[in-house]
Design a protein around this motif. Structure first.
Motif, PDB file in Angstrom:
ATOM      1  N   ILE A   1       0.875  -1.173   0.000  1.00  0.00           N
ATOM      2  CA  ILE A   1       0.000   0.000   0.000  1.00  0.00           C
ATOM      3  C   ILE A   1       0.913   1.223   0.000  1.00  0.00           C
ATOM      4  CG2 ILE A   1      -1.976   1.158   1.087  1.00  0.00           C
ATOM      5  CD1 ILE A   1      -2.721  -1.692   0.637  1.00  0.00           C
ATOM      6  N   ALA A   2       1.172   1.768  -1.175  1.00  0.00           N
ATOM      7  CA  ALA A   2       2.112   2.876  -1.303  1.00  0.00           C
ATOM      8  C   ALA A   2       1.607   4.102  -0.558  1.00  0.00           C
ATOM      9  CB  ALA A   2       2.307   3.207  -2.783  1.00  0.00           C
ATOM     10  N   GLY A   3       2.525   4.792   0.078  1.00  0.00           N
ATOM     11  CA  GLY A   3       2.189   6.076   0.691  1.00  0.00           C
ATOM     12  C   GLY A   3       1.495   5.980   2.039  1.00  0.00           C
ATOM     13  N   VAL A   4       1.234   4.757   2.515  1.00  0.00           N
ATOM     14  CA  VAL A   4       0.568   4.595   3.809  1.00  0.00           C
ATOM     15  C   VAL A   4       1.571   3.982   4.787  1.00  0.00           C
ATOM     16  CG1 VAL A   4      -1.315   3.456   5.054  1.00  0.00           C
ATOM     17  CG2 VAL A   4      -1.678   4.273   2.712  1.00  0.00           C
TER      18      VAL A   4
ATOM     19  N   ASN B   1       0.326   4.378  10.595  1.00  0.00           N
ATOM     20  CA  ASN B   1      -0.981   4.900  10.217  1.00  0.00           C
ATOM     21  C   ASN B   1      -1.974   3.757   9.954  1.00  0.00           C
ATOM     22  OD1 ASN B   1      -3.135   6.194   9.035  1.00  0.00           O
ATOM     23  ND2 ASN B   1      -1.955   7.184   7.416  1.00  0.00           N
ATOM     24  N   PHE B   2      -1.504   2.782   9.217  1.00  0.00           N
ATOM     25  CA  PHE B   2      -2.314   1.603   8.900  1.00  0.00           C
ATOM     26  C   PHE B   2      -2.753   0.889  10.181  1.00  0.00           C
ATOM     27  CE2 PHE B   2      -1.544  -3.077   7.733  1.00  0.00           C
ATOM     28  CZ  PHE B   2      -2.874  -3.318   7.405  1.00  0.00           C
TER      29      PHE B   2
ATOM     30  N   THR C   1      -5.274   2.880  12.272  1.00  0.00           N
ATOM     31  CA  THR C   1      -6.625   2.785  11.716  1.00  0.00           C
ATOM     32  C   THR C   1      -7.251   1.436  12.049  1.00  0.00           C
ATOM     33  OG1 THR C   1      -5.795   4.138   9.909  1.00  0.00           O
ATOM     34  CG2 THR C   1      -7.963   3.169   9.605  1.00  0.00           C
ATOM     35  N   ALA C   2      -6.444   0.376  11.934  1.00  0.00           N
ATOM     36  CA  ALA C   2      -6.963  -0.963  12.200  1.00  0.00           C
ATOM     37  C   ALA C   2      -7.310  -1.130  13.684  1.00  0.00           C
ATOM     38  CB  ALA C   2      -5.945  -2.013  11.765  1.00  0.00           C
TER      39      ALA C   2
ATOM     40  N   ALA D   1     -10.399   0.666  14.495  1.00  0.00           N
ATOM     41  CA  ALA D   1     -11.586  -0.052  13.987  1.00  0.00           C
ATOM     42  C   ALA D   1     -12.015  -1.156  14.953  1.00  0.00           C
ATOM     43  CB  ALA D   1     -11.296  -0.628  12.608  1.00  0.00           C
TER      44      ALA D   1
ATOM     45  N   HIS E   1       6.376   2.578   4.452  1.00  0.00           N
ATOM     46  CA  HIS E   1       5.078   2.364   3.823  1.00  0.00           C
ATOM     47  C   HIS E   1       4.787   0.863   3.737  1.00  0.00           C
ATOM     48  CE1 HIS E   1       5.460   6.532   1.738  1.00  0.00           C
ATOM     49  NE2 HIS E   1       5.212   6.604   3.032  1.00  0.00           N
ATOM     50  N   VAL E   2       3.534   0.515   3.960  1.00  0.00           N
ATOM     51  CA  VAL E   2       3.118  -0.881   4.094  1.00  0.00           C
ATOM     52  C   VAL E   2       3.629  -1.768   2.939  1.00  0.00           C
ATOM     53  CG1 VAL E   2       1.137  -2.439   4.331  1.00  0.00           C
ATOM     54  CG2 VAL E   2       1.075  -0.160   5.372  1.00  0.00           C
ATOM     55  N   ASN E   3       4.552  -2.634   3.261  1.00  0.00           N
ATOM     56  CA  ASN E   3       5.102  -3.643   2.343  1.00  0.00           C
ATOM     57  C   ASN E   3       5.805  -3.073   1.109  1.00  0.00           C
ATOM     58  OD1 ASN E   3       4.236  -5.857   3.926  1.00  0.00           O
ATOM     59  ND2 ASN E   3       2.157  -5.599   3.120  1.00  0.00           N
TER      60      ASN E   3
ATOM     61  N   ASN F   1       6.043  -8.152   9.270  1.00  0.00           N
ATOM     62  CA  ASN F   1       4.998  -7.131   9.320  1.00  0.00           C
ATOM     63  C   ASN F   1       3.636  -7.784   9.570  1.00  0.00           C
ATOM     64  OD1 ASN F   1       3.707  -4.650   9.079  1.00  0.00           O
ATOM     65  ND2 ASN F   1       3.588  -4.761   6.850  1.00  0.00           N
TER      66      ASN F   1
ATOM     67  N   GLN G   1       1.191  -7.090  12.847  1.00  0.00           N
ATOM     68  CA  GLN G   1      -0.243  -6.787  12.782  1.00  0.00           C
ATOM     69  C   GLN G   1      -1.033  -7.729  13.691  1.00  0.00           C
ATOM     70  OE1 GLN G   1      -1.526  -6.560   8.590  1.00  0.00           O
ATOM     71  NE2 GLN G   1       0.565  -5.979   8.125  1.00  0.00           N
TER      72      GLN G   1
END
Lengths: 265, 471
Positions: A97-100, A104-105, A108-109, A112, A146-148, A159, A163
Motif C-alpha cells: 500500500i504505497a504512501g501509507v 498509520n495503517f 486505523t486498524a 476499527a 510504507h506498508v510492504n 509485518n 499486525q
C-alpha cells in the motif's frame, strides 16, 4: 481442549467467484480454543483458498456448507467484520500500500477494533506499538515505512506478525508464512508467533504450509492433510513427519479428485 | 471590528459590507463581454490610460481568437459566457444570504468540520474578521522588510512603475484566448514584491488578503521575487468554493530572479458547474528555484498547466500537481517546463484520481531549446482509477533541440485493486475507509508538501468523496 470449538467447518464447498472452478469440495475441520492445527497439502489442493475463504475474500464464493466461529455464522460477515470478530489472516503474499505508513495503517486498524464511539488515544497506541515492536525485535523506524513497499520477503512476513500482535486475534490463520523465507527469517517469525501464543494461550492457530520445516518451530497439536479441496487425513505431529518422508503421492492415489480426473501416474 | 458583534443578522451584514462604499452610485456591468463593459471596468477602477488601452487591445485579441479545439469539451461555454456578468463589484457579490447556499454545499462544510464563520466566507456570505488581527501584525513585519503584498488594484495604484514594468510580460495578452479575455476584464488578485535577499518564513496567504473582497472570476496575480529572495505564496483552500458563477479564468504571472526561491501553492475546489481555465507561468533566472504545487478538485472542466521557463543557467523548475475528477468532471491538467539555459533542471510529478464518470487528463510539455546543454528533466505521471467508468489519458509532449540533454518520462495507470482492499479490510478497516486510505497513500508524495492544515482538509475531503464508492 474446550467443549465449544472456536472454529467449526462442515461440508465447505467453494469456487472462484463467477466461474465453475470448484476448489473446496466438502471440507470438514474443527479447531478448539488454544489449539494449533496445521494443514499440509500439495500445490493446488486448496489450502490458500481455505485461508482466503475464512477471511472473507470477495474473489471466492461459498456454494455449500457452514463455517461457525465462536458460535457465530462466519460466512454472513464481511471481511472487516470477521477481523473485528477475531479472525486474522497472515497473508502468503502481503499487499503493498504505497504512501501509507505502517503506523498509520495499524492505528486505523486498531481504532476499527475499538467499540463504537471509543477514540484511540494516540499516545497509548504509540506505547503499545513500541512495546510490540520491541517484543518482535523490530526497529521502531520500521513503523514509518510504507506498508510492504520495497520490503524483503522476511520483512513482509514480520509485518504480518506485527499486525497480528497488535490486533490480538482469537484465531490466526497463517497462510504459507514460511514460503520465501530463509531459515533465519523463519526462526524470527516463528519466535514471534510463539511469543504471542505464550502471551495468550487461548489463541487458536491454523498453520497452512507445504513443508514440515515450519512445524519444527511452531509445534502443532493436530496435523491435517488436504488434497483436492478436502481433508483426507488427520492426526498428530507424526502425520507431518510421514509426509516429509513419503510425500503427498500416497494420498493422491488413494483419493482421486472430486471431478473424477485420473491421478498423476 | 469588535469580536463580539454577531454575524448572522442580515441587515447588519449588509451594513458591514456597504460601509466602504455607501456613497458610490450603484454599478453593474451588463451581461456578456463588450467594449462598453471593458471601459466601465477600467473607469470604475479609476485606472491610468495605459491600462485601459491594454484592456481594449486584449479584447480585440480575444475576439479574434477561436475557441481552442483541444483539451476539454468547451462546446457549452459560449452560451455560458453570454450570460455572465464580466464585472461585479465585490460588495455586490456579497449580497447573498446563507439561506441561498445550496444544502449540498452546507453539508460538505458540516462534514469537513469547518467553523461557522469560515463557512460563510467560503459561501461568499460573510467575512472572517478574526484573521484580520493576524494579517495586520504580519503585514507590519513585511512592510518593514520592504515586501509588497497588495491587491492587484492597489499594486497598480501604489507602485505604478514596478507594476507596469512587469505586468503582462510573462503571459502576453495573445498567449491564448483566455489569457486575452483575462487581460481585458481582470479584476482581483494579488500583487507581490519581495525585495533582494529578503527571506520570508511565513507564507503569504491570499486568504488573509481577500477576506473582504472575494477572489474575482478573472483574478490576475503578479509576483516578483527579487534576486536571492525567498517566499511561499498560498492561495485557495480545499473546502468547496460556492459560487453562482460558472466561469473562472485567471492569469498568474511570476518572476523569480537570479538565485531566488519561490513556491506557489494553490488548492482549489470549485463547484461542479464551473469552467476553470487558468494560465499560470513563471520565468526563472540563473540559479533560481520555482515550484508550483497545484491541486485541482471540483469544477466541470479545468484546463490548467502551470509552466516554468528556465531562462538562466542552473535554474530549477518543479511542478507537483494533484487532480481529482468525480462524476461528470474533467480535469485537463499538467505542466510545462521550457529549458532555455544550460544546466537547467526540472521535474513534473502529476497524480490524478478519477472516480465514477470522472476523467483526468495529463497534458504536459517538456521543451529543451538549442544551447540548453546539460539540461535534465523528469516527468512522472500516475493515474488512479476508482471505477470501471472512470477515464484517464496522458499527452506528454517532448521537444528537444539540444543533443546534450537528458529527459525522462514515466507514466502509470492503476486501479484500486481487489487485493489491496481485501488486505486492508481483513484488518477490520471498513471498505470505504480502506479506499480512502489507498487514495491518500497515492497522493502522499504531494500531500506531504502541503501546509499541514491543507493536507488535513484534503485528506478529509478524500474520505468524504470515497464514501459510498464501494460496491
Amino acid at each position: 481442549m474446550s467443549d465449544v470449538p472456536v472454529l467449526r467447518i462442515e461440508g465447505l464447498e467453494a469456487k472462484v467467484a463467477e466461474s465453475e472452478l470448484g476448489i473446496l469440495n466438502g471440507l470438514d475441520l474443527q479447531i478448539g480454543k488454544g489449539e494449533i492445527h496445521a494443514i499440509m497439502g500439495p500445490n493446488g489442493s486448496g489450502k490458500s483458498t481455505l485461508a482466503k475463504v475464512l477471511a472473507g475474500h470477495p474473489g471466492y464464493e461459498v456454494t455449500s456448507g457452514t463455517v461457525t466461529f465462536r458460535g457465530e455464522d462466519l460466512l454472513t460477515l464481511e471481511a472487516d467484520e470477521r477481523s473485528l470478530a477475531g479472525v486474522f489472516l497472515a497473508f502468503q503474499y502481503p499487499v503493498e500500500i504505497a504512501g501509507v505508513s505502517i503506523a498509520n495503517f495499524l492505528r486505523t486498524a486498531v481504532q476499527a477494533h475499538l467499540p463504537e464511539g471509543e477514540e484511540l488515544d494516540i499516545f497509548d497506541f504509540s506505547d503499545i506499538l513500541t512495546e510490540r515492536m520491541a517484543m518482535l525485535d523490530m526497529d521502531v523506524t520500521f513503523a514509518e515505512r510504507h506498508v510492504n513497499d520495497g520490503f524483503s520477503g522476511g520483512e513482509k512476513k514480520r509485518n504480518e506478525i506485527l499486525q497480528m500482535a497488535m490486533l490480538k486475534p482469537k484465531l490466526a490463520v497463517m497462510d504459507e508464512t514460511d514460503s520465501g523465507l530463509d531459515i533465519d527469517a523463519l526462526k524470527i517469525v516463528a519466535d514471534g508467533v510463539n511469543k504471542l501464543l505464550a502471551e495468550d494461550p487461548d489463541m487458536s492457530v491454523l498453520l497452512i504450509t507445504h513443508y514440515q520445516r515450519l512445524l519444527d518451530y511452531i509445534k502443532p497439536h493436530h496435523v491435517h492433510v488436504m488434497v483436492d479441496g478436502r481433508i483426507v487425513e488427520s492426526g498428530g505431529p507424526e502425520v507431518a513427519l510421514e509426509l516429509e518422508a513419503n510425500g503427498y503421492r500416497t494420498y493422491e492415489t488413494i483419493e482421486p479428485s472430486a471431478n473424477g480426473s485420473a491421478p498423476v501416474a | 471590528m469588535p469580536v463580539n458583534e454577531t454575524v448572522g443578522d442580515l441587515n447588519l451584514d449588509e451594513y458591514k459590507y456597504d460601509f466602504i462604499t455607501t456613497s458610490e452610485p450603484v454599478f453593474r456591468a451588463q451581461k456578456g463581454l463588450s467594449e462598453e463593459v471593458v471601459r466601465q471596468i477600467s473607469a470604475h477602477k479609476d485606472e491610468p490610460e495605459w491600462m485601459l488601452d491594454f484592456r481594449l487591445k486584449a479584447l480585440k485579441v480575444y475576439e479574434s481568437k477561436p475557441m481552442p479545439k483541444w483539451g476539454g469539451d468547451l462546446d457549452g461555454l459560449e452560451a455560458v459566457l453570454d450570460e455572465i456578468y464580466f464585472y461585479v463589484r465585490p460588495q455586490d457579490q456579497m449580497e447573498r444570504s446563507w439561506d441561498d447556499v445550496p444544502d449540498e454545499i452546507k453539508n460538505t462544510f458540516e462534514k469537513l468540520g469547518i467553523p461557522e464563520a469560515e463557512r460563510k466566507v467560503l459561501a461568499g456570505v460573510g467575512a472572517q474578521y478574526e484573521s484580520e488581527m493576524v494579517y495586520h501584525s504580519l503585514r507590519e513585519e513585511w512592510q518593514k522588510q520592504g515586501v509588497i503584498f497588495d491587491s492587484i488594484e492597489d499594486g497598480l495604484k501604489n507602485h505604478p512603475e514596478l507594476f507596469r514594468e512587469h505586468f503582462g510580460t510573462i503571459i502576453p495578452t495573445g498567449d491564448n484566448k483566455f489569457s486575452a479575455m483575462n487581460s481585458a476584464v481582470w479584476s482581483g488578485g494579488s500583487f507581490v514584491y519581495v525585495p533582494k535577499g529578503v527571506s520570508l518564513d511565513t507564507p503569504l496567504q491570499a486568504y488573509f488578503r481577500v477576506n473582504q473582497e472575494r477572489m474575482g472570476q478573472f483574478e490576475r496575480t503578479l509576483i516578483i521575487i527579487d534576486e536571492g529572495a525567498q517566499a511561499h505564496y498560498i492561495e485557495g483552500c480545499t473546502a468547496p468554493v460556492y459560487s453562482t458563477e460558472s466561469f473562472h479564468s485567471g492569469v498568474i504571472e511570476i518572476i523569480v530572479k537570479d538565485n531566488a526561491r519561490f513556491r506557489y501553492t494553490t488548492i482549489q475546489n470549485w463547484s461542479n458547474n464551473m469552467y476553470n481555465l487558468v494560465t499560470q507561468r513563471a520565468i526563472v533566472g540563473a540559479g533560481g528555484h520555482m515550484e508550483w504545487l497545484d491541486g485541482n478538485l471540483g469544477s466541470k472542466l479545468t484546463m490548467k498547466y502551470p509552466s516554468c521557463y528556465l531562462m538562466g543557467e542552473g535554474a530549477h523548475g518543479e511542478i507537483l500537481s494533484i487532480a481529482y475528477s468525480g462524476d461528470g468532471q474533467h480535469q485537463d491538467t499538467g505542466g510545462k517546463v521550457v529549458h532555455v539555459a544550460p544546466y537547467t533542471t526540472s521535474s513534473i510529478v502529476s497524480k490524478s484520481i478519477s472516480k465514477g464518470t470522472g476523467r483526468s487528463t495529463y497534458r504536459g510539455l517538456c521543451k529543451v531549446h538549442e544551447g540548453a546543454h546539460h539540461a535534465r528533466s523528469n516527468v512522472e505521471c500516475d493515474a488512479l482509477l476508482i471505477n470501471d467508468t472512470s477515464r484517464t489519458d496522458t499527452y506528454p509532449y517532448i521537444e528537444i533541440e539540444e543533443s546534450d540533454a537528458s529527459v525522462g518520462h514515466e507514466a502509470s495507470v492503476s486501479k484500486i485493486g481487489e487485493e489491496q482492499l481485501f488486505y486492508l479490510t481483513s484488518r477490520g478497516i471498513r471498505a470505504d475507509e480502506a479506499m480512502a486510505m489507498i487514495v491518500r497513500g497515492f497522493i502522499e508524495p504531494i500531500a506531504k508538501q502541503l501546509p499541514l492544515e491543507y493536507a488535513v482538509e484534503l485528506n478529509r475531503l478524500i474520505e468524504m468523496e470515497m464514501e459510498g464508492s464501494v460496491g
